[in-house]
Design an enzyme around this catalytic site. Sequence first.
Site, PDB file in Angstrom:
ATOM      1  N   ARG A 141       0.829  -1.218   0.000  1.00 44.29           N
ATOM      2  CA  ARG A 141       0.000   0.000   0.000  1.00 44.29           C
ATOM      3  C   ARG A 141       0.865   1.271   0.000  1.00 44.29           C
ATOM      4  O   ARG A 141       1.972   1.277   0.525  1.00 44.29           O
ATOM      5  CB  ARG A 141      -0.946  -0.037   1.216  1.00 44.29           C
ATOM      6  CG  ARG A 141      -1.875  -1.239   1.125  1.00 44.29           C
ATOM      7  CD  ARG A 141      -2.820  -1.332   2.274  1.00 44.29           C
ATOM      8  NE  ARG A 141      -3.787  -0.245   2.254  1.00 44.29           N
ATOM      9  CZ  ARG A 141      -4.689  -0.041   3.209  1.00 44.29           C
ATOM     10  NH1 ARG A 141      -4.724  -0.846   4.254  1.00 44.29           N
ATOM     11  NH2 ARG A 141      -5.541   0.950   3.123  1.00 44.29           N
ATOM     12  N   GLN A 187      -6.594   9.128   7.120  1.00 48.83           N
ATOM     13  CA  GLN A 187      -5.345   8.636   7.702  1.00 48.83           C
ATOM     14  C   GLN A 187      -4.233   9.658   7.505  1.00 48.83           C
ATOM     15  O   GLN A 187      -3.433   9.911   8.420  1.00 48.83           O
ATOM     16  CB  GLN A 187      -4.952   7.305   7.048  1.00 48.83           C
ATOM     17  CG  GLN A 187      -5.935   6.193   7.347  1.00 48.83           C
ATOM     18  CD  GLN A 187      -5.634   4.924   6.581  1.00 48.83           C
ATOM     19  OE1 GLN A 187      -4.724   4.869   5.761  1.00 48.83           O
ATOM     20  NE2 GLN A 187      -6.418   3.890   6.843  1.00 48.83           N
ATOM     21  N   ASP A 336     -15.351   2.205   2.848  1.00 50.69           N
ATOM     22  CA  ASP A 336     -15.097   0.836   3.315  1.00 50.69           C
ATOM     23  C   ASP A 336     -16.289  -0.096   3.078  1.00 50.69           C
ATOM     24  O   ASP A 336     -16.155  -1.319   3.197  1.00 50.69           O
ATOM     25  CB  ASP A 336     -14.749   0.839   4.810  1.00 50.69           C
ATOM     26  CG  ASP A 336     -13.388   1.489   5.071  1.00 50.69           C
ATOM     27  OD1 ASP A 336     -12.576   1.592   4.129  1.00 50.69           O
ATOM     28  OD2 ASP A 336     -13.148   1.902   6.221  1.00 50.69           O
ATOM     29  N   LYS A 363      -6.600  -0.472  -1.285  1.00 47.62           N
ATOM     30  CA  LYS A 363      -7.011  -0.883   0.061  1.00 47.62           C
ATOM     31  C   LYS A 363      -6.324  -2.224   0.389  1.00 47.62           C
ATOM     32  O   LYS A 363      -5.318  -2.562  -0.220  1.00 47.62           O
ATOM     33  CB  LYS A 363      -8.535  -0.976   0.141  1.00 47.62           C
ATOM     34  CG  LYS A 363      -9.223   0.392   0.004  1.00 47.62           C
ATOM     35  CD  LYS A 363      -8.943   1.276   1.192  1.00 47.62           C
ATOM     36  CE  LYS A 363      -9.625   2.628   1.090  1.00 47.62           C
ATOM     37  NZ  LYS A 363      -9.177   3.543   2.149  1.00 47.62           N
ATOM     38  N   ARG A 367      -9.797  -3.841  -4.456  1.00 47.39           N
ATOM     39  CA  ARG A 367     -11.201  -4.205  -4.210  1.00 47.39           C
ATOM     40  C   ARG A 367     -12.063  -4.103  -5.458  1.00 47.39           C
ATOM     41  O   ARG A 367     -13.121  -4.746  -5.523  1.00 47.39           O
ATOM     42  CB  ARG A 367     -11.776  -3.352  -3.063  1.00 47.39           C
ATOM     43  CG  ARG A 367     -11.214  -3.765  -1.732  1.00 47.39           C
ATOM     44  CD  ARG A 367     -11.819  -3.026  -0.560  1.00 47.39           C
ATOM     45  NE  ARG A 367     -11.253  -3.571   0.674  1.00 47.39           N
ATOM     46  CZ  ARG A 367     -11.254  -2.944   1.839  1.00 47.39           C
ATOM     47  NH1 ARG A 367     -11.792  -1.731   1.950  1.00 47.39           N
ATOM     48  NH2 ARG A 367     -10.725  -3.512   2.895  1.00 47.39           N
TER      49      ARG A 367
HETATM   50  C1  S3P Z   1      -9.584   5.190   7.923  1.00 43.57           C
HETATM   51  C2  S3P Z   1      -9.694   5.946   6.792  1.00 43.57           C
HETATM   52  C3  S3P Z   1     -10.033   5.400   5.487  1.00 43.57           C
HETATM   53  C4  S3P Z   1     -10.623   4.003   5.600  1.00 43.57           C
HETATM   54  C5  S3P Z   1      -9.838   3.133   6.539  1.00 43.57           C
HETATM   55  C6  S3P Z   1      -9.819   3.738   7.927  1.00 43.57           C
HETATM   56  C7  S3P Z   1      -9.208   5.861   9.192  1.00 43.57           C
HETATM   57  O1  S3P Z   1      -8.871   5.338   4.686  1.00 43.57           O
HETATM   58  O2  S3P Z   1     -10.706   3.400   4.328  1.00 43.57           O
HETATM   59  O3  S3P Z   1     -10.403   1.835   6.623  1.00 43.57           O
HETATM   60  O4  S3P Z   1      -9.402   5.272  10.270  1.00 43.57           O
HETATM   61  O5  S3P Z   1      -8.697   6.984   9.127  1.00 43.57           O
HETATM   62  P1  S3P Z   1      -8.249   6.655   3.981  1.00 43.57           P
HETATM   63  O6  S3P Z   1      -7.631   7.474   5.031  1.00 43.57           O
HETATM   64  O7  S3P Z   1      -7.218   6.127   3.046  1.00 43.57           O
HETATM   65  O8  S3P Z   1      -9.376   7.324   3.324  1.00 43.57           O
END
Ligand code: S3P
Length: 449
Positions: A141, A187, A336, A363, A367
């Site tokens: 990733r 994130q 998600d 992801k 997916r």
């Molecule tokens: C998350 C943000 C999302 C999500 C992941 C959890 C988080 O990802 O898909 O399962 O807890 O901040 P991205 O930050 O890449 O959008």
Amino acid sequence: MSDVVGATGVYASGIVAAADSLVGGLRLPADKSVAHRALLFNAMAEGEAEVTVARPGEDVLSMAHVLQRLGAVESIGEGPAEFTRVRLRGGGTRAAALLPGAGGETLDCGNAGTAMRLLIGALAGRPGVATLVGDASLTARPMERVAAPLRSVGADIVTEEGHAPVMVRGSRKLRAIEHRLSVASAQVIGALALAGLAAQGTTVITSPGPTRDHTERMLAWLGAPVRREGYVTTVEGPAGFRARTIDVPGDISGAAAWLVAGALHPDAHIVIEEVGLNPSRTGIIDVLREMGADIKVASDGPTEWCPEPVGTIIVSGGRPLRAIDLSGDRVADVIDELPLIAMAMAAAEGTSTLSGARELRVKESDRISRVVEGLQAVGAHAEEREDGWIISRGTPRDAAIRTDGDHRIAMSFAVAALTGVAGTVEIDDPASAAVSYPTFWTDLEHLAT
Ligand code: S3P
């Protein structure tokens, strides 16, 4: 990967067939996004706190073990009835906790992308050297989206051609920056906000679209000068904050499996209690209602858990579903849940489309490929697009499902089989559900007759 937790019947083998009915009540494992933050932020805070996590998934345990290795976790113990209690002693920005040694520390994040990205941001503002590693899926990733802006604030970060292992050599002397994200990502915002707390001045992070706001809510609640206005997150640094005891609410992304299963099955009535209802996460309810599903939500009133709204969701089956087109900002609201929504699209009357969802390719698995290939295998009409898919109903048949170890793919095709969208399926890695939902197969046994 662990064994399938507690499942005794045929489901433990990953073989799932249509259920006669889906009826019952559930409490879900703790929200993965909120649990990661509750643990990490308390590890960075001043003081002591206890975080209670119901049936933590493997991702959350990866975070807890990394923090234990960094000296911020006193104990990871059993609480009542399948709850895990994590006791943390943070000590704030100056104390020894959460400081990797100068000689370097290897921190294993397992399958957890959120853990790795948030930890890179947290460690960027602390002296010491750490190398973050993960499993094969996490190693594939992209990490430069976090590493590049953190280099520009003064942290020394080295990736392997954009991927883990990621070496972080942090510093207490970070610069505040204004950064515009190229991809909307909670994130990345979280990582930059944590580094911003160690920087001198105002850090401004602008997202091109909506993202979940757990970081801003929780940090502000802990007393940190962090706020979100629209798509802009602002952090005033340097700043500390206080530890606080947190009960993590149930995971709406886990609930999504039963919302889709309940909506699709002709004889279903499922009640899910104490679920997190943060408005940046409830898009799945809106999407399913727009498709025609019968879903009721009762808020638990002013009760807020750290501070996330919590409530009960009730889904009843038997209504025909219609097709839906998803694009733009609506995609982020259900990022998600899209594999599960694909199963609803394959049950609906008419042709559904998804576009603007290229992020699904990076992801825990690709997916878009896994969903389209799986749906084709079970007899639905599914076409792959670079940034989404086109799906309509077909003639269900039995098939083997390739998950690439992705928990959400495993759970989605279990739902397809339970509800008759697919024939009987054999899921190649049923244990992968434990990444976010360790009791998925026992909950399925509990609901299905
Ligand atoms: C998350 C943000 C999302 C999500 C992941 C959890 C988080 O990802 O898909 O399962 O807890 O901040 P991205 O930050 O890449 O959008």
